[in-house]
Design an enzyme around this catalytic site. Structure first.
Site, PDB file in Angstrom:
ATOM      1  N   CYS A  31      -8.524   2.075   4.897  1.00 25.40           N
ATOM      2  CA  CYS A  31      -7.112   2.460   4.745  1.00 25.40           C
ATOM      3  C   CYS A  31      -6.451   2.845   6.068  1.00 25.40           C
ATOM      4  O   CYS A  31      -5.377   3.450   6.071  1.00 25.40           O
ATOM      5  CB  CYS A  31      -6.996   3.614   3.765  1.00 25.40           C
ATOM      6  SG  CYS A  31      -7.654   3.222   2.143  1.00 25.40           S
ATOM      7  N   CYS A  74      -1.839  11.954   1.745  1.00 29.51           N
ATOM      8  CA  CYS A  74      -2.848  11.715   0.728  1.00 29.51           C
ATOM      9  C   CYS A  74      -2.911  12.836  -0.291  1.00 29.51           C
ATOM     10  O   CYS A  74      -3.781  12.873  -1.133  1.00 29.51           O
ATOM     11  CB  CYS A  74      -4.221  11.529   1.387  1.00 29.51           C
ATOM     12  SG  CYS A  74      -4.608  12.852   2.509  1.00 29.51           S
ATOM     13  N   CYS A 132      -7.751   8.924  -3.381  1.00 27.68           N
ATOM     14  CA  CYS A 132      -7.548  10.062  -2.469  1.00 27.68           C
ATOM     15  C   CYS A 132      -7.810  11.389  -3.190  1.00 27.68           C
ATOM     16  O   CYS A 132      -8.343  12.325  -2.613  1.00 27.68           O
ATOM     17  CB  CYS A 132      -6.130  10.055  -1.895  1.00 27.68           C
ATOM     18  SG  CYS A 132      -5.870   8.894  -0.538  1.00 27.68           S
TER      19      CYS A 132
HETATM   20  S1  SF4 Z   1      -7.810   6.941   2.292  1.00 23.22           S
HETATM   21 FE1  SF4 Z   1      -8.368   5.096   1.083  1.00 23.22          FE
HETATM   22  S2  SF4 Z   1     -10.617   5.132   0.792  1.00 23.22           S
HETATM   23 FE2  SF4 Z   1      -9.944   7.146   1.566  1.00 23.22          FE
HETATM   24  S3  SF4 Z   1      -9.760   8.381  -0.229  1.00 23.22           S
HETATM   25 FE3  SF4 Z   1      -7.690   7.556   0.156  1.00 23.22          FE
HETATM   26  S4  SF4 Z   1      -7.569   5.573  -0.936  1.00 23.22           S
HETATM   27 FE4  SF4 Z   1      -9.730   6.231  -0.904  1.00 23.22          FE
END
Ligand code: SF4
Length: 231
Positions: free
Chosen positions: A201, A226, A116
């Protein structure tokens, strides 16, 4: 300008007028980052149809749903306006995927936060660099964490104001606005996807389930953010 003054200037104004005032207070330094989700499409509509001097930007993590790219494409066609797309720094993503594989985020929270950070937080910081005001589609009703925020805040860490135009809107308000104004939206919303992020995700949720429960569902420690808005 101080937060208190800004609040007094904007309080009670309709959303369009709040956005317009912010654009006039901080010329060329107001940015709206859209995830292309349903709330953000309302704000994009308001910015574009009112020709507001606000930069509209989105983060392409490289792992988005095809339906999300459809929204981006349909939005550009509908409004004939520019949406600036920020990509991750390729070297860091290449290194991460080469060393840990394409699904490292399923293996640990640390890996997930790393992904993320590289795919979202770093590009976001690039987008926000030099800006005085950051607009986002957060609603208080989306989660308990988000209820703790205020409709306008000063982010000491990023050194900018944060404004949430739809902070007190309900999901129903958002859906009605989208329908009434024929705003392009992500077809996944009709299939139980509420908060839509990266494809691996994100999954659909059942009616009444928490707004963020379809995000990183394999993590059970509460925080469903995130790193973009809430630390
Ligand atoms: S949501 Fe999942 S794929 Fe997207 S940046 Fe975060 S960990 Fe990576």
């Amino acid at each position: 300008m101080k937060l208190k003054e800004l609040k007094e200037e904007l309080n009670e104004l309709p959303v369009e007028d709040k956005l317009n005032k912010l654009a006039s207070f901080f010329p060329g330094k107001v940015i709206f980052t859209t995830s292309l989700g349903i709330e953000d499409q309302v704000i994009t509509h308001k910015i574009f149809t009112n020709n507001l001097d606000i930069k509209v930007a989105t983060l392409d993590t490289g792992r988005l749903f095809p339906q999300t790219y459809d929204v981006l494409s349909n939005t550009i066609s509908r409004y004939k306006k520019k949406i600036t797309v920020y990509f991750p720094e390729y070297e860091s993503v290449e290194k991460m995927v080469s060393e840990k594989g394409p699904f490292s985020f399923f293996e640990s929270k640390e890996n997930r936060m790393e992904c993320c950070r590289l795919r979202k937080v770093v590009p976001l910081n690039r987008a926000l660099s030099g800006m005085d005001c950051w607009i986002s589609g957060i609603r208080a009703g989306q989660s308990d964490d988000r209820k703790q925020l205020d409709w306008i805040e000063y982010d000491e860490h990023k050194k900018l104001f944060k404004f949430y135009p739809l902070f007190d809107w309900s999901l129903e308000d958002v859906e009605n606005f989208i329908k009434e104004n024929n705003v392009p939206y992500n077809s996944l919303h009709d299939k139980g996807y509420v908060s839509i992020g990266c494809e691996p995700c994100t999954r659909a949720v059942k009616p009444g389930q928490d707004f963020r429960s379809g995000r990183w569902w394999w993590e059970n420690d509460g925080g469903k953010e995130c790193g973009l808005h809430i630390k």
